[in-house]
Scaffold this active site. Structure first.
Site: not given
Ligand code: AGP
Length: 645
Positions: A2, A27, A75, A101-102, A518, A522, A525, A541, A640
């Site tokens: 959040c 966030r 969130w 937040n938490g 990666e 991308k 997500e 496999h 994020k």
């Molecule tokens: C990646 O695009 C995502 N936002 C997510 O997987 C991110 O890499 C992960 O949450 C780790 O975040 P950080 O690098 O801020 O620790």
């Protein structure tokens, strides 16, 4: 997760809070809300499901007056995304309001105790339990707000950054943190607080980072004193202090910091290195595309003062200051999450190749609970863009308890992870706003490659020629990325032909296996298309059973040691009518004849190919998501920085 923001001062709080929420919306964006104490002393709360814009529409005809307020963008963790569970939450008497937040892990126990005392609950959230507990403590222990918050937090198990308003104390804004980030901004006769500095930077560059289990009280009358007295002081004292960067404690009457056990603390004022322009889209339709196109500059910034091509040398202060720890390391453990974990996987290849130290790459969430064997001569590298990821923070705590040396790679100056690490390296790419990480990833790979080269050179486990060759190539990378970005339009064109797909497979070998992972992440997500990244040879496999005309397969196939192997993997896929998009080296003859689409990258050192091969995958995911009409910068269900486990 959040985003929280607060303001106390002479200005109208509402517009400042709303602007702050827009800055923090990356966030979390399940719901948003604001609480204000107006000049008549009323405590008003307005909240709405969805984005901040919904809240603005809802509050447009409401009384949003007042020079003190708190606001929240959510969130959801406890309680589904709806208006009732949106923050802020009132206490039973509606005298207090809280944002959080938490996660309060023991909220059910606390709630049951309060229900026995006759307290009722309007929402399903853990947060409402906390404000009820604070009020209960205030009323039954006859203590002031600060003491009630301290006593209540002593009973809490979990992570929190909270802000509390009390309509009986209209000149006081109170906040506290443990595990979740919280920063206070010191303005001219006004104070700001937020989950990170993005809502604060346009008002002041003087900040205090609140530590774990600290409670901060901001008082507006203090601001008056500060205006009369402080400015002089600050002018005399503050600047000097800032010049010495976090030397002696700054005095600011309006800020009082104690621990939850009421131990007085003195605030340490730091200067922000953030600029407002870094927070704008700069003419791009999305932050993600802006950040993809920033990579030539951000990698130049990441290497500035570190990679000296003229002297054929790399100087990493974090390595130089702790050389012995790396040279004597029996093992290097890399811990991270998501995209940062993929950067860690690439680092494993580089460190083992150049420094010949065994490397283990761990998902922080598994590592922290796996009871891993960690020794005093282990080096633990923690990678995190935000520096606030809860699982990685906990993995560090665990490794620290066992005596390991903690070296972190982070992008946010002053974040929790660098603050608890023994040393590290900032990636300096500026704020990354798009939830899908792009520029932070390539900078993490550069930082980790620089580290591997430093250790390898010092240990003598790599030849001088190889070291010099890679150092010189590093200097070329920004220009080479520029050339890859030149194919953006072409990638956008053929991306349209893949929006039908329900599934994708990404393949790579060696340094480019993590790039395949990666690329798949991308796409998942931001376009919500299911995608898997695999080592190319793993296809036989099992996954090859998935290949058909409907299944696009992205193959990362630059010229390098395993090129021929990858070519035969592509032929196996084509034999089953798979549609292949291949990332190849300029002038490629073989793959370009069999793949359906090829994207060329300039030739470079094998260990540096991920810095070029990932760019087309970032663009492919971006354009497919845009054509599908997805919210690229704020994809559903994501945030994020994941500050709860
Ligand atoms: C990646 O695009 C995502 N936002 C997510 O997987 C991110 O890499 C992960 O949450 C780790 O975040 P950080 O690098 O801020 O620790």
């Amino acid at each position: 997760m959040c985003g929280i923001v607060g303001y106390i001062g002479k200005r109208k709080a509402y517009p400042i809070l709303i602007k702050g929420l827009h800055r923090l919306e990356y966030r979390g964006y399940d719901s948003a809300g604001v609480a204000l104490i107006n000049p008549e002393g009323q405590l008003n709360i307005y909240k709405a499901k969805g984005k901040v814009a919904e809240l603005e529409t809802y509050a447009a005809d409401k009384d949003t007056d007042g020079c003190i307020g708190i606001a929240h963008t959510r969130w959801a963790t406890h309680g589904e995304p709806n208006t009732v569970n949106a923050h802020p939450h009132y206490s039973e008497s509606e005298r207090l309001a809280i944002i959080h937040n938490g996660i309060i892990e023991n909220y059910a126990v606390l709630k049951a105790g309060l229900q026995k005392e006759g307290y009722t609950f309007r929402s399903d959230t853990d947060t409402e339990v906390l404000v009820q507990l604070i009020e209960y403590t205030q009323v039954n222990r006859h203590v002031d707000l600060k003491t009630a918050v301290q006593l209540a937090l002593q009973q809490v198990v979990g992570a929190y950054a909270i802000a509390v308003l009390d309509k009986d104390n209209p000149d006081t804004l109170l906040a506290a943190r443990k595990g979740s980030p919280l920063v206070v901004g010191i303005g001219d006769d006004e104070y700001f607080l937020a989950s990170d500095a993005t809502p604060i930077v346009e008002y002041t560059d003087k900040v205090i980072y609140i530590e774990d289990e600290e409670v901060v009280v901001l008082r507006s009358e203090g601001v008056k004193e500060l205006r009369s007295e402080g400015v002089k002081e600050l002018r005399s004292e503050g600047v000097e202090e800032l010049r010495s960067e976090g030397g002696k404690e700054g005095r600011s009457e309006g800020v009082e910091i104690t621990t939850i056990n009421n131990v007085q603390k003195t605030p340490e004022i730091k200067r922000l290195e953030l600029s407002l322009s870094q927070l704008e889209k700069g003419g791009y339709p999305h932050f993600m595309l802006k950040e993809i196109f920033e990579q030539p500059r951000t990698l130049t910034d990441s290497m500035r003062g570190r990679v000296n091509v003229r002297q054929d040398n790399i100087a990493l202060s974090g390595f130089i200051d702790n050389k012995e720890r790396f040279l004597n390391a029996k093992r290097i453990i890399i811990t991270a999450c998501g995209t940062s974990w993929h950067a860690g996987l690439i680092a494993m290849y580089a460190i083992e190749e150049f420094a010949q130290i065994p490397v283990e790459v761990e998902y922080s969430s598994e590592f922290r609970y796996r009871k891993p064997v960690i020794n005093k001569d282990d080096v633990v590298i923690a990678i995190s863009q935000s520096g606030e990821t809860a699982d990685t923070l906990a993995a560090i705590q665990l490794a620290k308890e066992k005596g390991a040396f903690i070296f972190s790679i982070c992008n946010v100056v002053g974040a929790s992870i660098p603050r608890v690490s023994d040393s590290g390296c900032y990636t300096h790419v500026g704020p990354e706003i798009g939830v899908a990480s792009t520029k932070a990833f390539t900078a993490q790979v550069v930082a980790l490659t620089m580290l591997a080269l430093c250790i390898g050179k010092e240990k003598g486990t790599m030849s001088k020629e190889q070291y010099l060759g890679i150092v010189r190539e590093l200097g070329q990378i920004p220009d080479k990325i520029e050339r890859v970005l030149g194919q953006n339009k072409r990638i956008a064109d053929f991306a349209k032909t893949f929006t039908y797909a329900q599934n994708f497979i990404y393949l790579g070998r060696g340094y480019n296996f993590p790039v395949a992972m990666e690329g798949a992440l991308k796409l998942k997500e931001i376009s919500y298309i299911h995608a898997e990244g695999y080592p190319a040879a793993e296809m036989k496999h099992g996954p090859i059973a998935l290949v058909s005309q409907e299944m696009p397969v992205v193959v990362v196939a630059p010229h390098c040691g395993t090129y021929e192997k990858v070519v035969s993997n592509i032929q196996e896929i084509k034999a089953r009518k798979g549609r292949v998009i291949a990332v190849v080296t300029e002038g490629d003859q073989l793959v370009s004849r069999i793949a359906d689409y090829t994207i060329e990258i300039p030739a470079t050192e094998e260990c540096l190919t991920p810095l070029l091969t990932v760019i087309p995958l970032q663009l492919l995911a971006y354009h497919i998501a845009v054509v599908k009409g997805c919210d690229v910068d704020q994809p559903r269900n994501l945030a994020k920085s994941v500050t709860v486990e």
